[in-house]
Design a protein around this motif. Structure first.
Motif, PDB file in Angstrom:
ATOM      1  N   TRP A   1       0.829  -1.208   0.000  1.00  0.00           N
ATOM      2  CA  TRP A   1       0.000   0.000   0.000  1.00  0.00           C
ATOM      3  C   TRP A   1       0.859   1.253   0.000  1.00  0.00           C
ATOM      4  O   TRP A   1       1.927   1.309   0.610  1.00  0.00           O
ATOM      5  N   SER A   2       0.375   2.301  -0.672  1.00  0.00           N
ATOM      6  CA  SER A   2       0.901   3.647  -0.548  1.00  0.00           C
ATOM      7  C   SER A   2      -0.285   4.596  -0.557  1.00  0.00           C
ATOM      8  O   SER A   2      -1.237   4.388  -1.312  1.00  0.00           O
ATOM      9  N   GLN A   3      -0.232   5.634   0.282  1.00  0.00           N
ATOM     10  CA  GLN A   3      -1.360   6.564   0.319  1.00  0.00           C
ATOM     11  C   GLN A   3      -1.293   7.597  -0.807  1.00  0.00           C
ATOM     12  O   GLN A   3      -2.166   8.451  -0.913  1.00  0.00           O
ATOM     13  N   VAL A   4      -0.269   7.513  -1.638  1.00  0.00           N
ATOM     14  CA  VAL A   4      -0.101   8.440  -2.751  1.00  0.00           C
ATOM     15  C   VAL A   4      -0.734   7.855  -4.012  1.00  0.00           C
ATOM     16  O   VAL A   4      -0.411   6.737  -4.419  1.00  0.00           O
ATOM     17  N   GLY A   5      -1.647   8.611  -4.609  1.00  0.00           N
ATOM     18  CA  GLY A   5      -2.294   8.176  -5.836  1.00  0.00           C
ATOM     19  C   GLY A   5      -1.414   8.419  -7.046  1.00  0.00           C
ATOM     20  O   GLY A   5      -0.317   8.959  -6.918  1.00  0.00           O
ATOM     21  N   PRO A   6      -1.838   8.035  -8.246  1.00  0.00           N
ATOM     22  CA  PRO A   6      -3.163   7.471  -8.519  1.00  0.00           C
ATOM     23  C   PRO A   6      -3.266   5.971  -8.274  1.00  0.00           C
ATOM     24  O   PRO A   6      -4.363   5.416  -8.182  1.00  0.00           O
ATOM     25  N   ASP A   7      -2.129   5.260  -8.147  1.00  0.00           N
ATOM     26  CA  ASP A   7      -2.191   3.804  -8.038  1.00  0.00           C
ATOM     27  C   ASP A   7      -2.309   3.316  -6.603  1.00  0.00           C
ATOM     28  O   ASP A   7      -2.712   2.182  -6.372  1.00  0.00           O
ATOM     29  N   PHE A   8      -1.919   4.141  -5.621  1.00  0.00           N
ATOM     30  CA  PHE A   8      -1.938   3.757  -4.209  1.00  0.00           C
ATOM     31  C   PHE A   8      -1.171   2.457  -3.990  1.00  0.00           C
ATOM     32  O   PHE A   8      -1.600   1.549  -3.279  1.00  0.00           O
ATOM     33  N   ASP A   9      -0.021   2.390  -4.607  1.00  0.00           N
ATOM     34  CA  ASP A   9       0.828   1.201  -4.606  1.00  0.00           C
ATOM     35  C   ASP A   9       2.270   1.684  -4.492  1.00  0.00           C
ATOM     36  O   ASP A   9       2.656   2.642  -5.168  1.00  0.00           O
ATOM     37  N   ASN A  10       3.062   1.055  -3.621  1.00  0.00           N
ATOM     38  CA  ASN A  10       4.438   1.521  -3.452  1.00  0.00           C
ATOM     39  C   ASN A  10       5.387   1.020  -4.535  1.00  0.00           C
ATOM     40  O   ASN A  10       6.592   1.287  -4.495  1.00  0.00           O
ATOM     41  N   GLY A  11       4.850   0.282  -5.489  1.00  0.00           N
ATOM     42  CA  GLY A  11       5.655  -0.168  -6.621  1.00  0.00           C
ATOM     43  C   GLY A  11       6.487  -1.404  -6.347  1.00  0.00           C
ATOM     44  O   GLY A  11       7.275  -1.825  -7.199  1.00  0.00           O
ATOM     45  N   LYS A  12       6.313  -1.997  -5.166  1.00  0.00           N
ATOM     46  CA  LYS A  12       7.074  -3.197  -4.828  1.00  0.00           C
ATOM     47  C   LYS A  12       6.134  -4.355  -4.528  1.00  0.00           C
ATOM     48  O   LYS A  12       4.969  -4.163  -4.203  1.00  0.00           O
ATOM     49  N   LYS A  13       6.677  -5.549  -4.632  1.00  0.00           N
ATOM     50  CA  LYS A  13       5.897  -6.732  -4.293  1.00  0.00           C
ATOM     51  C   LYS A  13       5.681  -6.770  -2.785  1.00  0.00           C
ATOM     52  O   LYS A  13       6.570  -6.412  -2.004  1.00  0.00           O
ATOM     53  N   ALA A  14       4.491  -7.160  -2.352  1.00  0.00           N
ATOM     54  CA  ALA A  14       4.214  -7.274  -0.923  1.00  0.00           C
ATOM     55  C   ALA A  14       5.178  -8.275  -0.292  1.00  0.00           C
ATOM     56  O   ALA A  14       5.488  -9.312  -0.867  1.00  0.00           O
ATOM     57  N   ASP A  15       5.644  -7.952   0.902  1.00  0.00           N
ATOM     58  CA  ASP A  15       6.698  -8.742   1.546  1.00  0.00           C
ATOM     59  C   ASP A  15       6.124  -9.615   2.667  1.00  0.00           C
ATOM     60  O   ASP A  15       5.745  -9.100   3.732  1.00  0.00           O
ATOM     61  N   PRO A  16       6.069 -10.931   2.479  1.00  0.00           N
ATOM     62  CA  PRO A  16       5.495 -11.820   3.497  1.00  0.00           C
ATOM     63  C   PRO A  16       6.388 -12.004   4.720  1.00  0.00           C
ATOM     64  O   PRO A  16       5.982 -12.651   5.682  1.00  0.00           O
ATOM     65  N   ARG A  17       7.587 -11.427   4.709  1.00  0.00           N
ATOM     66  CA  ARG A  17       8.465 -11.519   5.884  1.00  0.00           C
ATOM     67  C   ARG A  17       8.072 -10.513   6.951  1.00  0.00           C
ATOM     68  O   ARG A  17       8.605 -10.555   8.065  1.00  0.00           O
ATOM     69  N   SER A  18       7.163  -9.597   6.632  1.00  0.00           N
ATOM     70  CA  SER A  18       6.684  -8.601   7.580  1.00  0.00           C
ATOM     71  C   SER A  18       5.310  -9.030   8.097  1.00  0.00           C
ATOM     72  O   SER A  18       4.979 -10.216   8.084  1.00  0.00           O
ATOM     73  N   PHE A  19       4.484  -8.083   8.537  1.00  0.00           N
ATOM     74  CA  PHE A  19       3.212  -8.434   9.161  1.00  0.00           C
ATOM     75  C   PHE A  19       2.292  -7.226   9.156  1.00  0.00           C
ATOM     76  O   PHE A  19       2.734  -6.089   8.917  1.00  0.00           O
ATOM     77  N   CYS A  20       1.011  -7.440   9.454  1.00  0.00           N
ATOM     78  CA  CYS A  20       0.048  -6.335   9.572  1.00  0.00           C
ATOM     79  C   CYS A  20       0.186  -5.729  10.962  1.00  0.00           C
ATOM     80  O   CYS A  20      -0.286  -6.303  11.952  1.00  0.00           O
ATOM     81  N   ILE A  21       0.822  -4.586  11.042  1.00  0.00           N
ATOM     82  CA  ILE A  21       1.105  -3.980  12.337  1.00  0.00           C
ATOM     83  C   ILE A  21      -0.160  -3.432  13.000  1.00  0.00           C
ATOM     84  O   ILE A  21      -0.303  -3.486  14.221  1.00  0.00           O
ATOM     85  N   GLN A  22      -1.103  -2.943  12.211  1.00  0.00           N
ATOM     86  CA  GLN A  22      -2.355  -2.426  12.773  1.00  0.00           C
ATOM     87  C   GLN A  22      -3.114  -3.535  13.493  1.00  0.00           C
ATOM     88  O   GLN A  22      -3.560  -3.368  14.637  1.00  0.00           O
ATOM     89  N   LYS A  23      -3.249  -4.669  12.836  1.00  0.00           N
ATOM     90  CA  LYS A  23      -3.960  -5.803  13.420  1.00  0.00           C
ATOM     91  C   LYS A  23      -3.302  -6.251  14.721  1.00  0.00           C
ATOM     92  O   LYS A  23      -3.967  -6.439  15.741  1.00  0.00           O
ATOM     93  N   SER A  24      -1.972  -6.371  14.699  1.00  0.00           N
ATOM     94  CA  SER A  24      -1.266  -6.891  15.861  1.00  0.00           C
ATOM     95  C   SER A  24      -1.347  -5.942  17.054  1.00  0.00           C
ATOM     96  O   SER A  24      -1.594  -6.365  18.188  1.00  0.00           O
ATOM     97  N   LEU A  25      -1.155  -4.637  16.807  1.00  0.00           N
ATOM     98  CA  LEU A  25      -1.192  -3.667  17.903  1.00  0.00           C
ATOM     99  C   LEU A  25      -2.599  -3.512  18.475  1.00  0.00           C
ATOM    100  O   LEU A  25      -2.782  -3.320  19.679  1.00  0.00           O
TER     101      LEU A  25
END
Length: 471
Positions: free
Chosen positions: A394-418
């Protein structure tokens, strides 16, 4: 122990004691209000703060939008409503005593919109904005608009110099203080740069002296530095107090206020803090922000470490030593591994780690089908809680709202965990093991400090009184 004198901060004389603003619901209006009432600066976390229904019950932050952009708008709305609710609570408790600050992470999703929304609806109640986790150039501009003081969090003189030259010099009169956060000892996200070795902590003293030198060059002789990260007992910082090389100083406490009666964290979290041992807090780089962070080394972090260790490099074509064919996914699309790595993969598969997940670094990590499904579900449910997220792309910058990289499964959803750990049900010990538990590296001292003997948990006032003795 030297006598602790009041410090002028944000236009008022207060105790040189600042409550650290801690993440999702780990410091709120109740803790901040009591800290300010005790004479210091209380800090409300403006990161996904809790709001309440008409009966005073916390409103669960449930996202119903079909797209990430829709859910992001819900997140911003939750953040503003929660921030306003917590500020009002803090003001009601403090009665205008001390100082009330709101802390936001510049890299959190919608940070600028959230802090503007909170300040717009709490005019006259908030004295200052604290902000770190990034380079918040616009902080001074926001402070000017609402006529509040601002407190940037930095980990080096160089970072503050950049902020000052680019933006802060335009609002010098509202700079209430500069928070120096030790990047090795602080809890939560840390400001370690690529040039600093995470395994070689540096003394904060020369770094504070360098910061004051830069501040003096900018005419900020009397603006206090707020020392944060690794601060437990002020008697251990006596050489920093009334030191002409450092100048006016205050101290920020992030970890110790977790263990107070007014602290909003669950009792199971408080109990865990009392049982920590030296080395139990782990400096890691699993956060989807990309920053280093410090957290309790529990089952959750161990799982992330293990996942990263089940990792092999691959090539889309046979090249060099990458000649061993391997099929990825349902369609078994061919990639090429080294023969040794293929042996490792077969061993992991025999243990049940049969799902190969691609990373942005042309590697594969291996997980169980159940865990792989959970990773995919968490990525799909992304609500844009960060300005950019390496876990979900995710990126909050439009128009694609995408950071241009493949999602990294080595990380985690920090919002959910906190959210899960902050709102764990009473007695839910598993939540303490299976979620991110931020803490400073001194957290083990709860178990050795005689102040907490026999499981004693002080009120905020009792803690502030204790801190003033230097202990």
């Amino acid at each position: 122990m030297k006598l602790l004198n009041a410090v002028r901060m944000g236009g008022a004389e207060i105790l040189p004691l600042v409550e650290g603003g801690k993440g999702v619901s780990a410091s709120n209006g109740v803790s901040a209000g009591h800290w300010a009432l005790a004479g210091g600066a209380g800090t409300i976390s403006g990161v996904n703060a809790d709001s309440y229904d008409k009966d005073g019950k916390i409103i669960p932050q449930i996202y119903r939008g079909r797209t990430r952009r829709d859910r992001h708008e819900e997140l911003v709305a939750y953040g503003i409503e929660g921030g306003v609710a917590q500020v009002q609570r803090a003001w009601d408790i403090s009665g205008g005593k001390g100082r009330l600050h709101v802390n936001v992470l510049w890299e959190m999703g919608g940070a600028e919109r959230v802090i503007n929304g909170i300040l717009e609806r709490t005019k006259g109640l908030v004295n200052g904005i604290t902000c770190g986790a990034g380079m918040p150039y616009k902080l001074s501009e926001i402070a000017q608009h609402f006529n509040v003081h601002y407190y940037p969090i930095v980990s080096s003189a160089r970072a503050f110099s950049a902020l000052w030259k680019r933006a802060y010099h335009k609002a010098a009169e509202l700079l209430g203080g500069v928070v120096y956060e030790d990047p090795w000892l602080a809890g939560g996200h840390n400001g370690l740069s690529n040039s600093e070795d995470p395994n070689k902590p540096e003394s904060p003293f020369p770094r504070l002296v360098a910061l004051r030198k830069v501040m003096r060059e900018f005419g900020l002789e009397t603006t206090p530095i707020i020392m944060a990260g690794g601060v437990w007992a002020l008697e251990e910082w006596e050489d920093y107090i009334d030191n002409p090389e450092i100048g006016p100083i205050a101290f920020q406490f992030g970890t110790r206020p977790l263990l107070t009666k007014e602290s909003p964290i669950p009792q199971a979290w408080k109990d865990r803090l009392l049982s920590l041992k030296p080395g139990d807090v782990f400096l890691n780089r699993f956060s989807p922000t990309g920053f280093y962070s410090s957290a309790v080394n529990n089952r959750f972090l161990q799982g992330l470490r293990d996942r990263s260790e089940r990792q092999v490099a691959f090539s889309p074509e046979p090249v060099g030593e990458h000649v061993a064919e391997y099929g990825v996914g349902v369609r078994k699309r061919k990639v090429y591994l080294t023969p040794i790595d293929l042996e490792h993969v077969r061993g992991w598969e025999a243990q049940g780690y049969t799902e190969a997940l691609r990373t942005p670094d042309s590697t594969l990590v291996f997980e169980t089908p159940k865990e792989a499904e959970q990773i995919h579900e968490d990525q799909v449910n992304c609500m844009g809680c960060l300005s950019q997220c390496r876990f979900s792309n995710w990126s909050q910058v439009g128009p694609d709202f995408d950071n241009g990289k493949k999602a990294d499964p080595r990380s985690f959803c920090i919002q959910k965990s906190l959210q899960n750990i902050a709102h764990a049900a009473p007695g839910d010990e598993a939540a303490m093991d299976d979620n991110l538990m931020f803490a400073g590296h001194n957290a083990y001292r709860f178990g050795t400090d005689p102040f907490y003997s026999n499981g004693f948990i002080p009120t905020v006032k009792e803690l502030v009184d204790r801190l003033m003795t230097g202990k």
